[in-house]
Design a protein around this motif. Sequence first.
Motif, PDB file in Angstrom:
ATOM      1  N   ASN B  84       2.563  18.404  31.456  1.00  0.00           N
ATOM      2  CA  ASN B  84       2.218  18.163  30.101  1.00  0.00           C
ATOM      3  C   ASN B  84       1.340  19.521  29.532  1.00  0.00           C
ATOM      4  N   PRO B  85       1.853  19.610  28.068  1.00  0.00           N
ATOM      5  CA  PRO B  85       1.300  20.703  27.474  1.00  0.00           C
ATOM      6  C   PRO B  85      -0.079  20.761  27.062  1.00  0.00           C
ATOM      7  N   THR B  86      -0.977  21.736  27.142  1.00  0.00           N
ATOM      8  CA  THR B  86      -2.399  21.527  27.010  1.00  0.00           C
ATOM      9  C   THR B  86      -2.575  21.995  25.372  1.00  0.00           C
ATOM     10  N   PHE B  87      -3.502  20.817  24.671  1.00  0.00           N
ATOM     11  CA  PHE B  87      -3.971  21.064  23.598  1.00  0.00           C
ATOM     12  C   PHE B  87      -5.615  21.116  23.643  1.00  0.00           C
ATOM     13  N   LEU B  88      -6.279  22.126  24.032  1.00  0.00           N
ATOM     14  CA  LEU B  88      -7.662  22.080  24.582  1.00  0.00           C
ATOM     15  C   LEU B  88      -8.562  20.842  23.788  1.00  0.00           C
ATOM     16  N   THR B  89      -8.630  21.453  22.566  1.00  0.00           N
ATOM     17  CA  THR B  89      -9.529  20.409  21.792  1.00  0.00           C
ATOM     18  C   THR B  89      -9.278  18.690  21.799  1.00  0.00           C
ATOM     19  N   SER B  90      -8.014  18.790  21.550  1.00  0.00           N
ATOM     20  CA  SER B  90      -7.459  17.395  21.450  1.00  0.00           C
ATOM     21  C   SER B  90      -7.615  16.743  22.881  1.00  0.00           C
ATOM     22  N   ALA B  91      -7.326  17.531  23.901  1.00  0.00           N
ATOM     23  CA  ALA B  91      -7.532  16.670  25.298  1.00  0.00           C
ATOM     24  C   ALA B  91      -8.930  16.496  25.778  1.00  0.00           C
ATOM     25  N   ILE B  92      -9.889  17.372  25.040  1.00  0.00           N
ATOM     26  CA  ILE B  92     -11.360  16.870  25.388  1.00  0.00           C
ATOM     27  C   ILE B  92     -11.816  15.848  24.734  1.00  0.00           C
ATOM     28  N   VAL B  93     -11.656  15.867  23.387  1.00  0.00           N
ATOM     29  CA  VAL B  93     -11.835  14.627  22.447  1.00  0.00           C
ATOM     30  C   VAL B  93     -11.120  13.293  22.871  1.00  0.00           C
ATOM     31  N   GLY B  94      -9.768  13.609  23.153  1.00  0.00           N
ATOM     32  CA  GLY B  94      -9.047  12.263  23.454  1.00  0.00           C
ATOM     33  C   GLY B  94      -9.576  11.896  24.928  1.00  0.00           C
ATOM     34  N   GLY B  95     -10.110  12.750  25.724  1.00  0.00           N
ATOM     35  CA  GLY B  95     -10.495  12.141  27.078  1.00  0.00           C
ATOM     36  C   GLY B  95     -11.897  11.457  26.945  1.00  0.00           C
ATOM     37  N   LEU B  96     -12.742  12.134  26.015  1.00  0.00           N
ATOM     38  CA  LEU B  96     -14.190  11.483  25.801  1.00  0.00           C
ATOM     39  C   LEU B  96     -13.757  10.026  24.949  1.00  0.00           C
ATOM     40  N   ILE B  97     -12.811  10.175  24.205  1.00  0.00           N
ATOM     41  CA  ILE B  97     -12.643   8.620  23.598  1.00  0.00           C
ATOM     42  C   ILE B  97     -12.040   7.710  24.673  1.00  0.00           C
ATOM     43  N   MET B  98     -11.267   8.132  25.666  1.00  0.00           N
ATOM     44  CA  MET B  98     -10.659   7.271  26.632  1.00  0.00           C
ATOM     45  C   MET B  98     -11.731   7.014  27.520  1.00  0.00           C
ATOM     46  N   GLY B  99     -12.755   7.836  27.890  1.00  0.00           N
ATOM     47  CA  GLY B  99     -14.073   7.639  28.660  1.00  0.00           C
ATOM     48  C   GLY B  99     -14.552   6.268  27.982  1.00  0.00           C
ATOM     49  N   ALA B 100     -14.954   6.436  26.872  1.00  0.00           N
ATOM     50  CA  ALA B 100     -15.682   5.296  25.983  1.00  0.00           C
ATOM     51  C   ALA B 100     -15.030   4.108  26.189  1.00  0.00           C
ATOM     52  N   GLY B 101     -13.448   4.166  26.022  1.00  0.00           N
ATOM     53  CA  GLY B 101     -12.412   2.996  26.187  1.00  0.00           C
ATOM     54  C   GLY B 101     -12.768   2.289  27.684  1.00  0.00           C
ATOM     55  N   PHE B 102     -12.870   3.349  28.684  1.00  0.00           N
ATOM     56  CA  PHE B 102     -12.971   3.026  29.892  1.00  0.00           C
ATOM     57  C   PHE B 102     -14.016   2.056  30.459  1.00  0.00           C
ATOM     58  N   ILE B 103     -15.075   2.588  29.887  1.00  0.00           N
ATOM     59  CA  ILE B 103     -16.426   1.887  30.134  1.00  0.00           C
ATOM     60  C   ILE B 103     -16.501   0.683  29.342  1.00  0.00           C
ATOM     61  N   MET B 104     -16.095   0.561  28.198  1.00  0.00           N
ATOM     62  CA  MET B 104     -16.049  -0.829  27.576  1.00  0.00           C
ATOM     63  C   MET B 104     -15.127  -1.677  27.963  1.00  0.00           C
ATOM     64  N   GLY B 105     -13.891  -1.309  28.449  1.00  0.00           N
ATOM     65  CA  GLY B 105     -12.751  -2.225  28.442  1.00  0.00           C
ATOM     66  C   GLY B 105     -12.641  -2.458  30.228  1.00  0.00           C
ATOM     67  N   GLY B 106     -13.118  -1.453  30.737  1.00  0.00           N
ATOM     68  CA  GLY B 106     -13.066  -1.512  32.257  1.00  0.00           C
ATOM     69  C   GLY B 106     -11.568  -1.391  32.814  1.00  0.00           C
ATOM     70  N   PHE B 107     -10.787  -1.097  31.989  1.00  0.00           N
ATOM     71  CA  PHE B 107      -9.409  -0.864  32.485  1.00  0.00           C
ATOM     72  C   PHE B 107      -8.745   0.512  32.228  1.00  0.00           C
ATOM     73  N   CYS B 108      -7.914   1.249  32.754  1.00  0.00           N
ATOM     74  CA  CYS B 108      -7.085   2.396  31.931  1.00  0.00           C
ATOM     75  C   CYS B 108      -5.551   1.554  31.845  1.00  0.00           C
ATOM     76  N   PRO B 109      -4.819   2.325  31.010  1.00  0.00           N
ATOM     77  CA  PRO B 109      -3.598   1.412  30.730  1.00  0.00           C
ATOM     78  C   PRO B 109      -2.743   0.981  31.914  1.00  0.00           C
ATOM     79  N   GLY B 110      -2.711   2.141  32.890  1.00  0.00           N
ATOM     80  CA  GLY B 110      -1.892   1.487  34.175  1.00  0.00           C
ATOM     81  C   GLY B 110      -2.330   0.418  34.745  1.00  0.00           C
TER      82      GLY B 110
END
Lengths: 174, 196, 209
Positions: B84-110
Motif C-alpha cells: 500500500n502506498p503511504t500518505f502519512l497525514t492521510s494514513a494517521i487521520v484516516g486511522g484515527l477516524i477508523m479508531g473512533a468508528g471501531f469503538i462506536m461500532g464494535g466492528f471493522c469492515p472485514g
Amino acid sequence: MNQPKKSRYLNPYIGGVLLGLVLLAANFISGRGLGASGAIKSVVVATTQTVAPKYAARTKYFQEYHEEHSGPPLKNWLVFQMLGVIVGGFASGAFAGRLKFKVEHSPEITSRRRLVFALLGGIFFGVGSQLGRGCTSGSALSGIAVISFGGIITMMAIFGGAYALAWFFRKNWI
Amino acid sequence: MGPLAVNDIISPNTNFFLAFVIGIGFGFVLEQSGFSSSRKLAGLFYGYDMVVLKVFFTGGVTAMLGLLFFSLFGWVDLNLVYVNPTFLTSAIVGGLIMGAGFIMGGFCPGTSFCGAAIGKLDAMIFILGLFIGVYFFAFGYPMFETLYKSAPMSSPKISTMLNLSDGVFAFILVVVALGMFYLAEWVEKKFPREEY
Amino acid sequence: MKPLHYLTLILMILALIIALVPQNTTRPYKLTALQMLTEIRAGTQFVSPDEVADKIVKKDPSIQMIDVRNPREFDMFSLPGAINIPLQDILSETNFDLLNQGTKMNIFYSNGSTEANEAWLLTRQLGYQNNYVLQGGLNYWMETILNPMPPGNVISNDEIARYDFRKAASMAMGGGNISAIAPSAAAPAGTPKPGVVPVQKKKKASGGC
C-alpha cells in the motif's frame, strides 16, 4: 470466572496462525494482501455508475478510481474475496451452531442504542478507510505482512484512536 | 515463481476464483476466532478479551515470516507483492477516524461481514454505515482531496527506513508481538469477565 | 496457555533464522541467454532519431526519454522532456516503477549508443518491456536532427521530405543551422521499425483496500 471455562471459539493463537497462512496464500497467489473496504468502494463505484453515469463520469473520485483500476468495478479481486468471506463466515457459524438473528449489546443499553452506534461507527469507518487507503485488514494486517510503513502507521492510529475514546463509550460494551 | 497471478502462472479468472477461496478461508478463520462478535472485539479496548490482539498479530507475524522464507527460497519475488502506498497525514487521520468508528461500532469492515453472515443485525447496520461513509467520501471527495494526497512517500518499508534488513526487523516485531501476547494474558487475568 | 508457549518457541526459532540469514535480493533473470541473443541480433530495441524527433515535436505523451549519462552531462544538455537515470542507478529500487511499466515507451539515450544499450540489456533481462534505445545516441542525433545535411546530388522526394522534416524538427528544438560535415547517407539500413507500445498487463498486482 475463576475456573477456566472452555471457550466456544478457536484458540486465538491457532486462529492467528491460520489467518497468517490465508494471508500468506493471498500474497503468494495474487501478490496482494487481504482487504474489505476496497470491495465496498468497488460496489459504491459500480452503483453510482449505474444509477448516475453522467455524474460519475465527471466526478473526480470515480475518474481516479478508473485510473487506478482496470476493468469493470465489480470484477475486482476484493469483491470476490469478500463474497468468500460471507460464505466462509456463514459456514463457520453453521458448524459451530451460531447462526441466529440477533443484536448483540451490553445489557446496560438498548438494542436501539446499539444499532444507532453501529450505524455511526460504520459511517466513521467508511470515511476513515478511504482516507487510510484500507481498513484493519487491507492496510494494517496486510501491511504487517509486507512490513509496510503506511500499514503499521495506520494500525497504530486505529488502535490508538479507539483506546483514546474507549472511556467515553465504555457503557456500550462493558 | 510467485506471486502466481503477477507472473502469469495462473489466469486472471483463476485468480478471481482463488480470491473467492481465500475469502472463504478468511471468513472461516475470523468467525472461528470469534471476530463475528462485537462485544468480543471491543474487549480489546477494555482489557476483558484480548482475542483481537492475539489473532491479529499472530496472523500478521506468521504471514510476514512466511513471505520472508518464501523469498529466501526464491518462491516469491517480494518486489512484485503489492505494498500500500503511504500518505502519512492521510494514513494517521484516516486511522484515527477508523479508531473512533471501531469503538462506536464494535466492528471493522472485514469482521462486520463475518458477523452479518451469521445473522448479527448490528453488523448489518454497521455495513450500511460503511456504505454511507464511502458514499459520503466519494461525493465529498473535493473536500478530502488535499488531505488524501498530502505527504506522499511512495511505498516504503519500515525496515528500509530504519536501515535494517527485513529479517532483523521481522525478529524485532516477533519479539514485540510475543511480549504483547504475554501482557495480554496477564491483562485478561486481571479483568476477568465471562466470554460473550 | 499451552498454545502460546508453542507459538513462542516456533516463532522465535523462525525469526532468529530469518534475522541471521542474509536477505535474498537477487532478482531472477526472466530471459534466457538464447532469448537475449535473438533479441540483440534482431536489434528491435533501436529507435531512429527521426522517429524520436517526430514524437518529441508532436509532444507525444506516450514516450519518455531517459538520459542514462551522469547528472553533470544531463544538466549541460538533454533532450526535451528527458529524465535522468544514470546507468549505475538503473537497478535501484526507486526506478522500478518507471522502467517496468506498460503504458509508455521508454527511450534510453547516452552520448553514443553503448551506455543506453547496456541499460536496455539489463532491464530486458529482468523481463521489463517497453524500453528502447535511441539509435546512435546524442552524437548521431546532433548530426541528423540538429544540423541536418541537405540531400546530395541524387535527390529523391523521400530524401527531401526527410531533410525538411529534420530542419523543422531542428528549429522546433532550437538547434543551430550550422552546416556540419556529416557522413553522407549514414542512415542506418534495415532496422526493423520499433513497435508501438505493446499492450502489456500490469506487472504489479493492483491493490487498494
